[in-house]
Every structure is written in C-alpha cells, then in structure tokens.
Design an enzyme around this catalytic site. Structure first.
Site, PDB file in Angstrom:
ATOM      1  N   ALA A  63      30.649  34.417  35.881  1.00  7.64           N
ATOM      2  CA  ALA A  63      29.852  34.464  34.651  1.00  7.64           C
ATOM      3  C   ALA A  63      30.107  33.179  33.880  1.00  7.64           C
ATOM      4  O   ALA A  63      31.126  32.513  34.087  1.00  7.64           O
ATOM      5  CB  ALA A  63      30.311  35.650  33.817  1.00  7.64           C
ATOM      6  N   GLY A 102      31.542  37.033  38.933  1.00 10.72           N
ATOM      7  CA  GLY A 102      30.133  37.368  39.137  1.00 10.72           C
ATOM      8  C   GLY A 102      29.567  36.721  40.399  1.00 10.72           C
ATOM      9  O   GLY A 102      28.613  37.237  40.992  1.00 10.72           O
ATOM     10  N   GLU A 105      30.465  39.068  43.061  1.00  9.40           N
ATOM     11  CA  GLU A 105      29.644  40.278  42.881  1.00  9.40           C
ATOM     12  C   GLU A 105      28.211  40.032  43.362  1.00  9.40           C
ATOM     13  O   GLU A 105      27.583  40.906  43.959  1.00  9.40           O
ATOM     14  CB  GLU A 105      29.657  40.710  41.413  1.00  9.40           C
ATOM     15  CG  GLU A 105      31.030  41.238  40.997  1.00  9.40           C
ATOM     16  CD  GLU A 105      31.113  41.559  39.519  1.00  9.40           C
ATOM     17  OE1 GLU A 105      30.847  40.656  38.709  1.00  9.40           O
ATOM     18  OE2 GLU A 105      31.432  42.704  39.171  1.00  9.40           O
ATOM     19  N   GLU A 125      38.675  38.240  36.972  1.00 10.18           N
ATOM     20  CA  GLU A 125      38.397  38.720  35.607  1.00 10.18           C
ATOM     21  C   GLU A 125      39.663  39.127  34.856  1.00 10.18           C
ATOM     22  O   GLU A 125      39.762  38.920  33.648  1.00 10.18           O
ATOM     23  CB  GLU A 125      37.421  39.900  35.643  1.00 10.18           C
ATOM     24  CG  GLU A 125      35.967  39.508  35.913  1.00 10.18           C
ATOM     25  CD  GLU A 125      35.639  39.340  37.388  1.00 10.18           C
ATOM     26  OE1 GLU A 125      36.572  39.337  38.220  1.00 10.18           O
ATOM     27  OE2 GLU A 125      34.452  39.210  37.718  1.00 10.18           O
TER      28      GLU A 125
END
Ligand code: COA
Length: 656
Positions: A63, A102, A105, A125
């Site tokens: 992210a 992310g 992911e 994270e």
C-alpha cells in the site's frame, strides 16, 4: 499525465504493467487504473488470460504508506482484488523484486504466481503496526500451510523465492525471461479458470499450536500490538468462512491503521529513509571502497572487518604484531562462522569473504586502500599516534576514518596534513549486525570524506545518521545523560532492578543497568576519569558506578556488576544495594518510592532535553535523526516512535 497501469495485447494475452516509481506502491491512482484495466479486459472476449507485472526495480511493494491512517480512498484494494479474483479469465502475477504487503495480496488474488529467482515475498504490515487488510490473512493460509502463514504474517519477514516455491506460495520460478515464462504459463492456465482460494479451507490449521505461538509472540512483541492481532486474525481465518474472515480482517486492519502505534511506526519508517539525507546532495565522488583498511583487530575492528567483507570489499587489517594479526583473523573467522550458523550467509560466501581478508603488522599494506578505518583502543593519544602514522603512509586521495564512541574527531584530524579527509564512523557492536552508523562530521571534514561515509553506509546496508562533534555524539551523549539520571534515581530510592523493569515494561529490550553489565562498566568509568579534571565541581555527581568499578564489579565479564551473575542467572546483589545505601546516606537523600511511570517520565524527559540541546547546538540535523539513533542503536521501542516523536506528540509517557 502518464498512465500508471498500462495494457498491451499479445495474441489474446493481456500484459498489464504497473508503472508507479519508485516501488509501485498501490496508491489510489494505481488502484483506480488497475480496476479500470481489469474491467476493460473482462469485457473483451478476445482476451484469454492476463499477466500482471511491474516496471522498474520491483513488483508492488505494498500500500502507499502515505495513505495509511487516513480515510480510505475509493476504490479500496479489496475491491480491486475481488475484481481480479472474480474475473472471467485467469490472471498470472509475474513477480520480480519484492512483493510486499498489498503487493503480495494482489499476487494472491491472481490465479497463479510466477517469480524471478531473486524475488522476495512478505507481509510486513506488523512492522507498521497493522495486519494485512486485503485478504493476506485469508488467502495466504489457504495457499500455504498455516504454520508458514503464521510466521510470515506475525513476523513480517519476507521469504525468498526458493522458500516461496517450497511452501507453495509461487507456482514456478523463472531464471531467465520472467515475462515470457508468465505468458507461457497464462496460455496453459486455460479454461475453465481454477476455483478461487476463498473456496478452499485453510491448510494444516488443525496442526497449529496456537497457544504456544501466542506465548512466543507476546514475549517478543514487548508491547507492540500488531503481532498478536495478526495471530488472532489468522485464527479467525481458520475458523470462519473465508468471506466472513475477509470482513473481520478488514475491520481489524482499519482499527489498527488508525492506532497510535501504527502512526509511530510509519513515522519510524519515513524517518529511517530521511536519515542522512543531507549526505545525498553532496556533489563529490566517494573514495574507492573495493579495498578498505582497518587498523586494530579487537572486537570492534574485527566486527567492522566482517561487515566490510560481507559487503564484498577486500579488507586489509593492521595489527601490532603477527600474533595479534592471527588473533584478529580468528575473530573474523568466528564471526563469519557464526553468520553461517545463523543461516545469514552460506559456507561458500564465508569462504569467499575470508579469501578477501589479510591481517598483518605491515603498514605499507594499507597504502592501496581507498579508505582506512581506525578501530584501536579508545584513547586520544593512542588514536592520534595512529592517525599521524596513517597520514604519512596513505596517498592524499585516501579517506581516513576513526571509529570512536566519544573522542573529539577534530583533535584527531589535527594530526593530519589535510583534515578534510578525516571523518568519524561510529559503528555499534556487533558491527556486522547493528544497522546504525553515526557519520561524524568534524569541523574540517570535506565533501569527499562525507560522500565516502555515505557510500560506505549504503554498501553496508546501514542506516546512516550525521552527527557533529560532541562528547558521545548523538546516541552516547543521550545515553550518558539518562544513565546519569537513572543513577540519581538510585540515590533517591529506586533500585537497579526496578528501573530496568520499568524500561522493559515500556518496551526496551533491556534496562540501562542490564545494558551496562552486558557491555562492561569500565569503558564509561575510563571516560569519567578522563573528564574528571574538567568536571564542574558544582554539578551533582553520583559515585555509585565508580564504587562498583573500584571493587571489581565490571559487569557480566567479571560475573558481577549491577547484578550478580555468578550462578549463570541474573540476581539482585545485596552488596550493590549496600553501596547504593551508603552513597544515599553520604548525599543526605531520603529515599522515596518510584512508580514505573515516574521512572519512565524522568528517562524520557532527560532524553528529550538532551535531544533538544543536540539540535540547538547543531550536532543533530533533525529531531527524527535523533529518534532513528535511539530506535536503531539503543533499543528504544520502535512502536513508540522515539523520544523526540513522543515530545512532538506531547506524550509525556506512553504508559498513560
Ligand atoms: N509506500 C510509500 N512509499 C514507499 C513505500 C510504500 N509502501 N515503500 C517504499 N517507499 C518509498 C520510500 O519512502 C523511499 O522514498 P524516498 O526515495 O523518497 O526516500 C522510496 O520508496 C524507496 O524506498 P527504499 O526503502 O529507500 O528503497 P529500497 O530499495 O531500500 O527498499 C523496499 C525497497 C520496497 C524493500 C522498501 O522500501 C520497503 O520495505 N517498503 C515498505 C514495504 C511495506 O512495508 N509494504 C507494506 C505496506 S502496508
């Protein structure tokens, strides 16, 4: 404006390329364009499969950290991933560099993953105070065994491509042309598209020792919330239907992203990247770092030599005689051996490293080095002598560095004809493991010497912080100040064990007295004796530490220091308590009790005051540099941001 997500068609295969330098982070613009591409591709019946890859140095590194902790911007990542996972055609992720957060992911929402042999995969994270927020805790344990998923999500450490292949995270590795391999794989993926990971149960969840893992995580976290939250999310994932687990994960992620710990950890992330920023604008070529000299092969010199060897440099170490040179070589060999045992490097890497190492008493061997780092005994006269000898033998373009923890770099530089080529490099022990490097800029240090320090830090993958000259530079000066105040607290009624416990409860790995016992009380004692003649007699002075040294209590190495280690454990020692009480009586102080909170307020207050003095004197370049020093060199808990961060947030003591 240039497109962030491009799409090219090749014989019915869509090649979708994210191009958002520097690290292809999934900011709002990337998410919006990627979602648009997914929809366009899905609406085109001529397209049979899609390959998702990235331009530049890496696959998506996560992210956009700048967006975290703020209200989410649409489309959110789960929406984009749903579109990819639910697409009519298979999507194949082609991963090079690092697929983090992310980014991983995103790869997990694809039908398959093909990776370059050097790629890395991780869910970091927790290091930012959060858990994955777009299916990481749900899709990952449905693809790889739960115990591996637990390690990746709660530890935050990336795994290599070969591990990823072994645990089933990637489908294939490509050693040559990643894109071609991914296209071939996409062509084979065919129709019908395999079922989504969300339709599978978690792998090997029944074999997880959840309680044992929780205990281990809690012991390591030292107050950081995210690792336990990550474990709980994975437990939910094992117990709930996947789509329900996704909802729970998202809520947990949003709550944690808005937490104080996550804000502090984001600050730490950017502060580390800003550290030493002033060095990047220096317009001067660094010295050649292919061959580096080290003077002195004690613990520090050998550690520095090991760090240099591990970075690929050739190292020439100077010792006073052949026997000392052999001892230094054995030390370096041991350190490399320990790195092999830890799994940090291969035996072959260690053998190649030691082949690049020579140790001898021959000064002329140093003459062809671009940089020489002196790491002899911490004594001004000894170091000045080394510097004047180095100045005579080293060519004018060579840079000379001193590894000192306290000494005045300007006085050392005075011994050279050209002080512009002298700088301080304060390494932290063990030098090949600790990330921090204080680059000490003397009064006359030139641009070339500074750019050499910066290039060296980069080569060693260390975090460099620039410090001006003062006693102890940034870190040791702050530590000396709060250690002194902790000793005053002993006079006022606290005990070493109580102060250490308060610091550990706050999140430090060790308390200040435990740290002193570990590193030895004699170095600071010698420093105090050196500065005795210049000490202001009106300044309060606490003699407890001197007393302990005088009776031979020098720390763990003498089995006694602030604590008793004689039976292998760490015990409170009545002799220390007696010394404290005697000094308290002499000082005429009446003891009172301290709470953990009062102790930490005092310690933080001293750190902050000293930090402000360093800023006003121009020794430190920024408050965030001071925090980086405390976080990376002195065990300050990262999830609290640092003393100057807490000061800026007006948080007196984070127990509150
Ligand atoms: N969001 C925003 N900016 C990011 C970023 C992210 N996820 N990851 C890196 N950056 C920025 C850095 O701040 C730096 O900016 P700067 O040049 O202005 O200082 C730049 O990208 C390069 O990063 P840097 O860490 O210096 O490069 P590197 O090559 O040493 O390491 C990574 C690259 C990707 C391994 C490293 O940046 C990293 O670990 N990033 C964080 C990944 C992460 O935690 N993702 C999960 C987010 S939830």
């Amino acid at each position: 404006m240039a497109s962030l997500v491009g799409c090219e068609l090749r014989d019915g295969i869509a090649i979708v390329t994210i191009d958002a330098p520097p690290v292809n982070a999934l900011g709002q613009g990337v998410r919006a364009e990627l979602l648009a591409r997914v929809r366009e591709i899905d609406g085109n019946p001529d397209i049979r499969a899609a390959v998702l890859c990235c331009a530049g140095r890496t696959f998506v590194a996560g992210a956009d950290i700048n967006e975290l902790g703020k209200p989410p911007l649409s489309p959110v990542l789960p929406e984009v991933l749903d579109a990819i996972e639910g697409a009519r055609i298979p999507w194949v992720a082609a991963v090079h560099g690092t697929a983090l957060g992310g980014g991983l992911e995103l790869a997990l929402a694809c039908t398959a993953r093909i990776a370059d042999g050097k790629a890395k995969f991780g869910l970091p994270e927790v290091t930012l105070g959060m858990i994955p927020g777009a299916g990481g805790t749900v899709r990952l344990p449905r693809l790889i065994p739960m115990c591996d998923a637990v390690d990746m999500v709660t530890g935050g450490k990336p795994v290599t491509a070969s591990t990823a292949l072994a645990i089933g995270l990637v489908d294939r590795l490509s050693e040559t042309d990643l894109l071609s391999a991914a296209i071939s794989y996409a062509e084979l993926a065919g129709q019908p598209k395999p079922a989504s990971l969300l339709d599978r149960p978690c792998r090997d969840a029944a074999e997880m020792d959840w309680q044992g893992k929780a205990k281990a995580i809690q012991a390591k976290a030292r107050g950081a919330e995210a690792p336990m939250e990550a474990l709980d999310a994975l437990k939910d994932s094992a117990q709930l239907p996947a789509r329900e687990a996704l909802k729970q994960e998202r809520q947990r992620f949003l709550r944690l992203a808005a937490s104080d710990q996550a804000a502090a950890l984001r600050y730490a992330f950017f502060s580390e990247r800003n550290a030493g920023r002033s060095l990047t604008s220096i317009d001067s070529a660094p010295a050649d770092l292919q061959r580096i000299g080290v003077v002195g092969g004690g613990t520090m010199g050998a550690g520095i030599a090991t760090a240099l060897l591990l970075s690929g440099s050739e190292v020439r170490l100077l010792e006073r005689d052949t026997s000392a040179a052999e001892t230094a070589r054995a030390r370096v060999d041991d350190m490399l051996g320990a790195s092999v045992a830890r799994g940090a490097i291969s035996r072959e890497d260690a053998d190649q490293a030691i082949d690049r190492f020579t140790a001898s008493p021959d000064e002329t061997a140093l003459a062809s080095c671009g940089l020489v780092i002196e790491a002899v005994f911490e004594d001004m006269d000894v170091k000045r002598d080394v510097f004047s000898r180095l100045d005579a033998i080293m060519p004018a373009e060579a840079v000379l560095a001193t590894n000192t923890s306290y000494l005045d770099v300007n006085r050392l530089a005075e011994t050279t004809v050209d002080p512009a080529r002298v700088l301080g490099l304060h390494f932290f022990a063990p030098a090949h493991l600790m990330k921090l490097l204080e680059i000490v800029r003397g009064r006359d240090t030139g641009r070339r010497a500074l750019s050499t320090g910066a290039a060296l830090a980069k080569r060693l993958k260390k975090t460099a912080v620039v410090s001006g000259v003062c006693h102890g530079f940034i870190g040791n000066r702050i530590m000396a100040a709060y250690r002194r105040d902790c000793e005053f607290m002993l006079l006022e009624g606290a005990s070493p064990a109580q102060i250490d416990a308060a610091m550990r409860n706050f999140g430090f790995a060790m308390g200040i007295f435990e740290v002193q016992d570990m590193s030895g009380l004699d170095i600071a004692w010698a420093q105090r004796k050196n500065t005795e003649s210049t000490r202001d007699p009106s300044e309060p002075y606490c003699r407890i530490a001197d007393k302990l040294c005088e009776i031979g209590r020098l720390g763990r190495k003498t089995k006694r220091g602030w604590y008793d280690y004689s039976d292998g454990g760490q015990k409170i020692d009545p002799q220390v308590i007696r010394v404290i009480e005697e000094e308290r009586t002499k000082a005429g102080v009446t003891a009172h009790s301290f709470s953990d909170e009062q102790i930490m307020k005092r310690i933080l207050g001293v750190m902050q005051r000293e930090g402000q003095a360093l800023l006003s004197e121009g020794v430190a370049e920024s408050a965030s540099d001071i925090d980086v020093v405390m976080l990376t060199g002195y065990g300050f808990p990262r999830h609290r941001g640092g003393p100057m961060y807490l000061f800026g947030q007006q948080i007196e003591c984070a127990f509150l």
